[in-house]
Design a protein around this motif. Sequence first.
Motif, mmCIF file in Angstrom:
data_model
loop_
_atom_site.group_PDB
_atom_site.id
_atom_site.type_symbol
_atom_site.label_atom_id
_atom_site.label_comp_id
_atom_site.label_asym_id
_atom_site.label_seq_id
_atom_site.Cartn_x
_atom_site.Cartn_y
_atom_site.Cartn_z
ATOM 1 N N VAL A 27 -2.702 -43.040 -14.103
ATOM 2 C CA VAL A 27 -1.295 -42.667 -13.944
ATOM 3 C C VAL A 27 -0.821 -41.854 -15.147
ATOM 4 O O VAL A 27 -0.135 -40.841 -14.996
ATOM 5 C CB VAL A 27 -0.426 -43.932 -13.738
ATOM 6 C CG1 VAL A 27 1.056 -43.581 -13.752
ATOM 7 C CG2 VAL A 27 -0.797 -44.623 -12.440
ATOM 8 N N LEU A 28 -1.207 -42.266 -16.343
ATOM 9 C CA LEU A 28 -0.804 -41.525 -17.547
ATOM 10 C C LEU A 28 -1.426 -40.125 -17.567
ATOM 11 O O LEU A 28 -0.756 -39.147 -17.920
ATOM 12 C CB LEU A 28 -1.198 -42.306 -18.803
ATOM 13 C CG LEU A 28 -0.462 -43.625 -19.009
ATOM 14 C CD1 LEU A 28 -1.031 -44.352 -20.220
ATOM 15 C CD2 LEU A 28 1.022 -43.394 -19.170
ATOM 16 N N GLY A 29 -2.688 -40.011 -17.173
ATOM 17 C CA GLY A 29 -3.347 -38.706 -17.153
ATOM 18 C C GLY A 29 -2.724 -37.754 -16.150
ATOM 19 O O GLY A 29 -2.471 -36.583 -16.459
ATOM 20 N N VAL A 30 -2.441 -38.234 -14.954
ATOM 21 C CA VAL A 30 -1.823 -37.382 -13.931
ATOM 22 C C VAL A 30 -0.413 -36.979 -14.361
ATOM 23 O O VAL A 30 0.007 -35.838 -14.150
ATOM 24 C CB VAL A 30 -1.816 -38.108 -12.565
ATOM 25 C CG1 VAL A 30 -0.948 -37.383 -11.564
ATOM 26 C CG2 VAL A 30 -3.227 -38.238 -12.047
ATOM 27 N N THR A 31 0.316 -37.881 -15.004
ATOM 28 C CA THR A 31 1.668 -37.560 -15.480
ATOM 29 C C THR A 31 1.622 -36.453 -16.533
ATOM 30 O O THR A 31 2.418 -35.507 -16.480
ATOM 31 C CB THR A 31 2.335 -38.817 -16.059
ATOM 32 O OG1 THR A 31 2.352 -39.831 -15.054
ATOM 33 C CG2 THR A 31 3.757 -38.524 -16.505
ATOM 34 N N ILE A 32 0.709 -36.535 -17.471
ATOM 35 C CA ILE A 32 0.590 -35.505 -18.514
ATOM 36 C C ILE A 32 0.187 -34.162 -17.904
ATOM 37 O O ILE A 32 0.741 -33.116 -18.264
ATOM 38 C CB ILE A 32 -0.407 -35.958 -19.598
ATOM 39 C CG1 ILE A 32 0.186 -37.127 -20.381
ATOM 40 C CG2 ILE A 32 -0.773 -34.813 -20.524
ATOM 41 C CD1 ILE A 32 -0.787 -37.794 -21.325
ATOM 42 N N VAL A 33 -0.746 -34.180 -16.968
ATOM 43 C CA VAL A 33 -1.176 -32.940 -16.312
ATOM 44 C C VAL A 33 -0.017 -32.310 -15.541
ATOM 45 O O VAL A 33 0.189 -31.090 -15.587
ATOM 46 C CB VAL A 33 -2.387 -33.195 -15.393
ATOM 47 C CG1 VAL A 33 -2.658 -32.010 -14.490
ATOM 48 C CG2 VAL A 33 -3.608 -33.530 -16.224
ATOM 49 N N LEU A 34 0.785 -33.114 -14.851
ATOM 50 C CA LEU A 34 1.933 -32.579 -14.112
ATOM 51 C C LEU A 34 2.981 -31.989 -15.051
ATOM 52 O O LEU A 34 3.555 -30.930 -14.755
ATOM 53 C CB LEU A 34 2.568 -33.676 -13.250
ATOM 54 C CG LEU A 34 1.845 -33.996 -11.949
ATOM 55 C CD1 LEU A 34 2.502 -35.180 -11.259
ATOM 56 C CD2 LEU A 34 1.848 -32.788 -11.038
ATOM 57 N N ILE A 35 3.225 -32.634 -16.178
ATOM 58 C CA ILE A 35 4.206 -32.097 -17.138
ATOM 59 C C ILE A 35 3.731 -30.752 -17.672
ATOM 60 O O ILE A 35 4.513 -29.785 -17.737
ATOM 61 C CB ILE A 35 4.442 -33.106 -18.272
ATOM 62 C CG1 ILE A 35 5.218 -34.313 -17.731
ATOM 63 C CG2 ILE A 35 5.196 -32.468 -19.425
ATOM 64 C CD1 ILE A 35 5.327 -35.463 -18.708
ATOM 65 N N LEU A 36 2.448 -30.651 -18.043
ATOM 66 C CA LEU A 36 1.917 -29.366 -18.532
ATOM 67 C C LEU A 36 1.966 -28.293 -17.449
ATOM 68 O O LEU A 36 2.277 -27.125 -17.729
ATOM 69 C CB LEU A 36 0.488 -29.554 -19.035
ATOM 70 C CG LEU A 36 0.330 -30.414 -20.286
ATOM 71 C CD1 LEU A 36 -1.149 -30.632 -20.592
ATOM 72 C CD2 LEU A 36 1.038 -29.785 -21.456
ATOM 73 N N TYR A 37 1.681 -28.670 -16.219
ATOM 74 C CA TYR A 37 1.732 -27.730 -15.108
ATOM 75 C C TYR A 37 3.149 -27.187 -14.920
ATOM 76 O O TYR A 37 3.351 -25.986 -14.748
ATOM 77 C CB TYR A 37 1.231 -28.403 -13.835
ATOM 78 C CG TYR A 37 1.361 -27.552 -12.600
ATOM 79 C CD1 TYR A 37 0.499 -26.494 -12.366
ATOM 80 C CD2 TYR A 37 2.357 -27.804 -11.665
ATOM 81 C CE1 TYR A 37 0.613 -25.707 -11.233
ATOM 82 C CE2 TYR A 37 2.482 -27.020 -10.527
ATOM 83 C CZ TYR A 37 1.614 -25.981 -10.322
ATOM 84 O OH TYR A 37 1.743 -25.210 -9.208
ATOM 85 N N PHE A 38 4.142 -28.068 -14.954
ATOM 86 C CA PHE A 38 5.523 -27.611 -14.785
ATOM 87 C C PHE A 38 5.969 -26.716 -15.937
ATOM 88 O O PHE A 38 6.690 -25.739 -15.734
ATOM 89 C CB PHE A 38 6.478 -28.790 -14.618
ATOM 90 C CG PHE A 38 6.458 -29.373 -13.233
ATOM 91 C CD1 PHE A 38 6.783 -28.604 -12.135
ATOM 92 C CD2 PHE A 38 6.103 -30.697 -13.026
ATOM 93 C CE1 PHE A 38 6.766 -29.121 -10.855
ATOM 94 C CE2 PHE A 38 6.080 -31.234 -11.755
ATOM 95 C CZ PHE A 38 6.407 -30.449 -10.665
ATOM 96 N N VAL A 78 6.096 -18.993 -16.722
ATOM 97 C CA VAL A 78 5.736 -17.784 -15.981
ATOM 98 C C VAL A 78 6.915 -17.304 -15.137
ATOM 99 O O VAL A 78 7.187 -16.105 -15.057
ATOM 100 C CB VAL A 78 4.487 -18.039 -15.114
ATOM 101 C CG1 VAL A 78 4.210 -16.877 -14.181
ATOM 102 C CG2 VAL A 78 3.287 -18.306 -16.004
ATOM 103 N N ALA A 79 7.657 -18.214 -14.534
ATOM 104 C CA ALA A 79 8.826 -17.822 -13.738
ATOM 105 C C ALA A 79 9.878 -17.164 -14.619
ATOM 106 O O ALA A 79 10.520 -16.195 -14.209
ATOM 107 C CB ALA A 79 9.413 -19.041 -13.044
ATOM 108 N N ARG A 80 10.042 -17.656 -15.833
ATOM 109 C CA ARG A 80 11.013 -17.054 -16.753
ATOM 110 C C ARG A 80 10.567 -15.652 -17.154
ATOM 111 O O ARG A 80 11.383 -14.743 -17.290
ATOM 112 C CB ARG A 80 11.152 -17.939 -17.991
ATOM 113 C CG ARG A 80 12.405 -17.690 -18.765
ATOM 114 C CD ARG A 80 12.595 -18.627 -19.947
ATOM 115 N NE ARG A 80 12.021 -19.947 -19.764
ATOM 116 C CZ ARG A 80 11.127 -20.491 -20.583
ATOM 117 N NH1 ARG A 80 10.679 -19.828 -21.629
ATOM 118 N NH2 ARG A 80 10.668 -21.703 -20.372
#
Length: 73
Positions: free
Chosen positions: A19-30, A36-38
Amino acid sequence: MNIQELLQLLPKVLTSWEVLGVTIVLILYFFLVFYVARLYSRPKSFSMMEPPKKAASPKKAEKESPAEPEVEG
């Protein structure tokens, strides 16, 4: 399964490495997606690094364009 068992299980699930690993990966992805959108949504003329470009004056445009030959006919 009652509420007491669920409350004991919840901290174990939230602190698991998956859960901690997926959370960190999602934060970096966002962060990457928003960065890039900016970059793509900002107009180039409002950049702080370069001064705004001035439009060419009509006199300068007349000097640069070659004279058209007159056609008699």
